[in-house]
Design a protein around this motif. Structure first.
Motif, PDB file in Angstrom:
ATOM      1  N   GLY A 188       0.807  -0.777   0.098  1.00  0.00           N
ATOM      2  CA  GLY A 188       0.377   0.228   0.153  1.00  0.00           C
ATOM      3  C   GLY A 188       1.036   1.401  -0.014  1.00  0.00           C
ATOM      4  N   SER A 189       0.213   2.324   0.309  1.00  0.00           N
ATOM      5  CA  SER A 189       1.112   3.509   0.417  1.00  0.00           C
ATOM      6  C   SER A 189       0.888   3.806   1.567  1.00  0.00           C
ATOM      7  CB  SER A 189       0.011   4.356  -0.854  1.00  0.00           C
ATOM      8  OG  SER A 189      -0.226   4.668  -1.824  1.00  0.00           O
ATOM      9  N   ILE A 190       1.675   4.968   1.725  1.00  0.00           N
ATOM     10  CA  ILE A 190       2.450   5.490   2.866  1.00  0.00           C
ATOM     11  C   ILE A 190       1.717   7.516   2.932  1.00  0.00           C
ATOM     12  CG2 ILE A 190       3.584   6.458   4.703  1.00  0.00           C
ATOM     13  CD1 ILE A 190       5.418   3.897   3.736  1.00  0.00           C
ATOM     14  N   VAL A 191       1.412   8.127   3.782  1.00  0.00           N
ATOM     15  CA  VAL A 191       0.589   9.609   3.202  1.00  0.00           C
ATOM     16  C   VAL A 191       0.875   9.903   4.382  1.00  0.00           C
ATOM     17  CG1 VAL A 191      -0.775  10.681   2.433  1.00  0.00           C
ATOM     18  CG2 VAL A 191      -0.987   9.314   1.278  1.00  0.00           C
ATOM     19  N   PHE A 192       1.010  10.738   4.235  1.00  0.00           N
ATOM     20  CA  PHE A 192       1.193  12.136   5.921  1.00  0.00           C
ATOM     21  C   PHE A 192       0.124  13.537   5.668  1.00  0.00           C
ATOM     22  CE2 PHE A 192       5.047   9.447   6.599  1.00  0.00           C
ATOM     23  CZ  PHE A 192       4.636   9.286   8.300  1.00  0.00           C
ATOM     24  N   HIS A 193      -0.839  13.358   6.442  1.00  0.00           N
ATOM     25  CA  HIS A 193      -1.652  14.152   5.891  1.00  0.00           C
ATOM     26  C   HIS A 193      -1.153  15.953   6.961  1.00  0.00           C
ATOM     27  CE1 HIS A 193      -4.275  12.306   2.306  1.00  0.00           C
ATOM     28  NE2 HIS A 193      -4.200  11.718   4.157  1.00  0.00           N
ATOM     29  N   SER A 194      -0.507  15.639   8.131  1.00  0.00           N
ATOM     30  CA  SER A 194      -0.084  16.322   8.608  1.00  0.00           C
ATOM     31  C   SER A 194       0.966  17.044   9.183  1.00  0.00           C
ATOM     32  CB  SER A 194      -1.166  16.272  10.012  1.00  0.00           C
ATOM     33  OG  SER A 194      -1.072  17.404  11.267  1.00  0.00           O
ATOM     34  N   THR A 195       1.512  17.722  10.438  1.00  0.00           N
ATOM     35  CA  THR A 195       3.339  17.722  10.166  1.00  0.00           C
ATOM     36  C   THR A 195       3.766  16.572  10.949  1.00  0.00           C
ATOM     37  OG1 THR A 195       2.807  18.840  12.215  1.00  0.00           O
ATOM     38  CG2 THR A 195       2.592  19.994   9.972  1.00  0.00           C
ATOM     39  N   LEU A 196       5.276  16.484  10.741  1.00  0.00           N
ATOM     40  CA  LEU A 196       5.364  15.741  11.667  1.00  0.00           C
ATOM     41  C   LEU A 196       7.111  16.072  11.872  1.00  0.00           C
ATOM     42  CD1 LEU A 196       6.464  12.810  11.946  1.00  0.00           C
ATOM     43  CD2 LEU A 196       7.661  12.217   9.059  1.00  0.00           C
ATOM     44  N   ASN A 197       7.402  16.494  13.483  1.00  0.00           N
ATOM     45  CA  ASN A 197       8.193  16.140  13.863  1.00  0.00           C
ATOM     46  C   ASN A 197       8.960  14.867  14.451  1.00  0.00           C
ATOM     47  OD1 ASN A 197       9.757  17.215  16.231  1.00  0.00           O
ATOM     48  ND2 ASN A 197       8.705  18.411  17.159  1.00  0.00           N
ATOM     49  N   GLY A 198      10.028  15.444  14.457  1.00  0.00           N
ATOM     50  CA  GLY A 198      10.755  13.813  14.190  1.00  0.00           C
ATOM     51  C   GLY A 198      11.076  13.357  15.895  1.00  0.00           C
ATOM     52  N   GLY A 199      11.619  14.993  16.192  1.00  0.00           N
ATOM     53  CA  GLY A 199      11.878  14.905  18.006  1.00  0.00           C
ATOM     54  C   GLY A 199      13.793  14.736  17.920  1.00  0.00           C
ATOM     55  N   GLY A 200      14.513  14.564  16.078  1.00  0.00           N
ATOM     56  CA  GLY A 200      15.578  13.956  16.176  1.00  0.00           C
ATOM     57  C   GLY A 200      15.548  13.225  15.869  1.00  0.00           C
ATOM     58  N   ASN A 201      15.249  12.182  15.439  1.00  0.00           N
ATOM     59  CA  ASN A 201      15.122  10.899  15.044  1.00  0.00           C
ATOM     60  C   ASN A 201      15.265  11.007  13.541  1.00  0.00           C
ATOM     61  OD1 ASN A 201      15.563   9.598  17.745  1.00  0.00           O
ATOM     62  ND2 ASN A 201      13.308  10.422  17.864  1.00  0.00           N
ATOM     63  N   ALA A 202      15.824   9.863  12.954  1.00  0.00           N
ATOM     64  CA  ALA A 202      16.069   9.127  11.980  1.00  0.00           C
ATOM     65  C   ALA A 202      14.449   8.644  11.062  1.00  0.00           C
ATOM     66  CB  ALA A 202      17.402   8.823  11.406  1.00  0.00           C
ATOM     67  N   LEU A 203      13.759   9.212  10.443  1.00  0.00           N
ATOM     68  CA  LEU A 203      12.637   7.972   9.604  1.00  0.00           C
ATOM     69  C   LEU A 203      12.975   7.261   8.882  1.00  0.00           C
ATOM     70  CD1 LEU A 203       9.806   8.059  10.281  1.00  0.00           C
ATOM     71  CD2 LEU A 203       9.471   9.838   8.796  1.00  0.00           C
ATOM     72  N   GLN A 204      12.392   6.295   8.754  1.00  0.00           N
ATOM     73  CA  GLN A 204      12.271   5.630   6.988  1.00  0.00           C
ATOM     74  C   GLN A 204      10.735   4.906   6.411  1.00  0.00           C
ATOM     75  OE1 GLN A 204      15.077   2.521   8.132  1.00  0.00           O
ATOM     76  NE2 GLN A 204      16.175   3.157   7.028  1.00  0.00           N
ATOM     77  N   LEU A 205      10.699   5.944   5.207  1.00  0.00           N
ATOM     78  CA  LEU A 205       9.447   5.243   4.624  1.00  0.00           C
ATOM     79  C   LEU A 205       9.508   4.373   3.465  1.00  0.00           C
ATOM     80  CD1 LEU A 205       8.551   8.887   4.747  1.00  0.00           C
ATOM     81  CD2 LEU A 205       7.860   7.191   6.047  1.00  0.00           C
ATOM     82  N   ILE A 206       8.992   3.149   4.151  1.00  0.00           N
ATOM     83  CA  ILE A 206       9.302   2.292   2.961  1.00  0.00           C
ATOM     84  C   ILE A 206       7.986   0.978   1.914  1.00  0.00           C
ATOM     85  CG2 ILE A 206      10.591   0.028   2.289  1.00  0.00           C
ATOM     86  CD1 ILE A 206      12.341   0.428   4.566  1.00  0.00           C
ATOM     87  N   ALA A 207       7.973   1.352   1.416  1.00  0.00           N
ATOM     88  CA  ALA A 207       6.332   1.045   0.396  1.00  0.00           C
ATOM     89  C   ALA A 207       6.831   0.714  -0.956  1.00  0.00           C
ATOM     90  CB  ALA A 207       5.595   2.133   0.118  1.00  0.00           C
ATOM     91  N   PRO A 208       7.758  -0.646  -0.769  1.00  0.00           N
ATOM     92  CA  PRO A 208       8.513  -0.926  -2.088  1.00  0.00           C
ATOM     93  C   PRO A 208       7.473  -2.075  -3.918  1.00  0.00           C
ATOM     94  CG  PRO A 208       8.234  -2.867   0.209  1.00  0.00           C
ATOM     95  CD  PRO A 208       7.724  -1.307   0.433  1.00  0.00           C
ATOM     96  N   ASN A 209       6.323  -2.451  -2.484  1.00  0.00           N
ATOM     97  CA  ASN A 209       5.757  -2.481  -4.046  1.00  0.00           C
ATOM     98  C   ASN A 209       5.342  -1.566  -4.746  1.00  0.00           C
ATOM     99  OD1 ASN A 209       5.252  -5.406  -3.002  1.00  0.00           O
ATOM    100  ND2 ASN A 209       4.308  -4.641  -1.150  1.00  0.00           N
ATOM    101  N   ALA A 210       4.037  -2.260  -6.249  1.00  0.00           N
ATOM    102  CA  ALA A 210       4.126  -1.642  -7.233  1.00  0.00           C
ATOM    103  C   ALA A 210       3.357  -0.633  -6.965  1.00  0.00           C
ATOM    104  CB  ALA A 210       4.040  -2.059  -8.530  1.00  0.00           C
ATOM    105  N   SER A 211       2.413  -0.237  -6.297  1.00  0.00           N
ATOM    106  CA  SER A 211       1.372   0.536  -5.676  1.00  0.00           C
ATOM    107  C   SER A 211       1.828   1.252  -4.513  1.00  0.00           C
ATOM    108  CB  SER A 211      -0.173   0.122  -5.194  1.00  0.00           C
ATOM    109  OG  SER A 211       0.319  -1.101  -4.274  1.00  0.00           O
TER     110      SER A 211
END
Length: 226
Positions: free
Chosen positions: A48-71
């Protein structure tokens, strides 16, 4: 039980699961260490997909977003900041909307997609963090990039850049592996490797063609240093 997400999603057990998951994630965010979330029970495995509709505060951390399929589209519709780094892997596309500025530290921005990459808001990195865009499809740059590290486009897809934009580094290289097409009329695209008082600059490399689309309407300024 034969669980099928398309049928069972939204029932009381599914709602309870997500409520507990949200509580767990909030506790994990309070820790200084980064963490990864992998949903293994969200469906039949088609992805599936990954969607962020609102603000994102990482708190100084790293973020990985993985959606490897064709959709697997990944998109940010609002600003994401206070991230030590952002890594995006998509089997389809990655998009930042106009309000979705990115504020990143030493880990910088790394994007790998099978399809298009659309950067429609500013990207800023600090702490020597760089920007790497490995686009399988068309890369559209419609936002300024201010990087404290190298800016590298090394995907197979082409590149279009709005001429009312800028790409700047603090004495680090800027590289485009694919054909670059400036888009616009009457404005200037600035690529500056001498930002922040780094007058020595660095190489600015176009490994393929650089072709405009409007005569006398797409100006280019390149500052590689002294």
């Amino acid at each position: 039980m034969n669980y099928r997400h398309a049928f069972h999603a939204g029932n009381f057990a599914d709602v309870l699961k997500h409520a507990v998951l949200c509580r767990i994630l909030n506790y994990l965010r309070a820790k200084p260490a980064p963490f990864r979330v992998v949903d293994t029970h969200a469906g039949s495995g088609d992805g599936g997909s990954i969607v962020f509709h609102s603000t994102l505060n990482g708190g100084g951390n790293a973020l990985q977003l993985i959606a490897p399929n064709a959709s697997g589209d990944i998109s940010l519709a609002a600003a994401a900041g206070n991230l030590s780094g952002l890594t995006v892997t998509s089997g389809r596309s990655f998009t930042t909307s106009a309000p979705a500025t990115l504020g990143l530290d030493a880990g910088g921005l790394s994007v790998t997609t099978a399809g298009a990459v659309n950067i429609n808001a500013g990207v800023t990195t600090t702490g020597s963090g760089g920007v790497t865009l490995s686009n399988g499809g068309l890369l559209t740059l419609n936002g300024d990039i201010s990087s404290d590290g190298a800016v590298t486009q090394d995907g197979a897809g082409g590149v279009t850049v709005d001429v009312n934009r800028s790409i700047s580094t603090t004495g680090d290289a800027v590289n485009f592996a694919s054909a670059v097409t400036p888009i616009g009329n009457g404005n200037t695209l600035t690529i500056d490797a001498t930002s922040g008082g780094h007058s020595a600059g660095a190489d600015v490399t176009f490994s393929s063609t650089l072709d405009g689309t409007n005569a006398a309407g797409e100006n280019l300024v390149v500052k590689a240093g002294t």
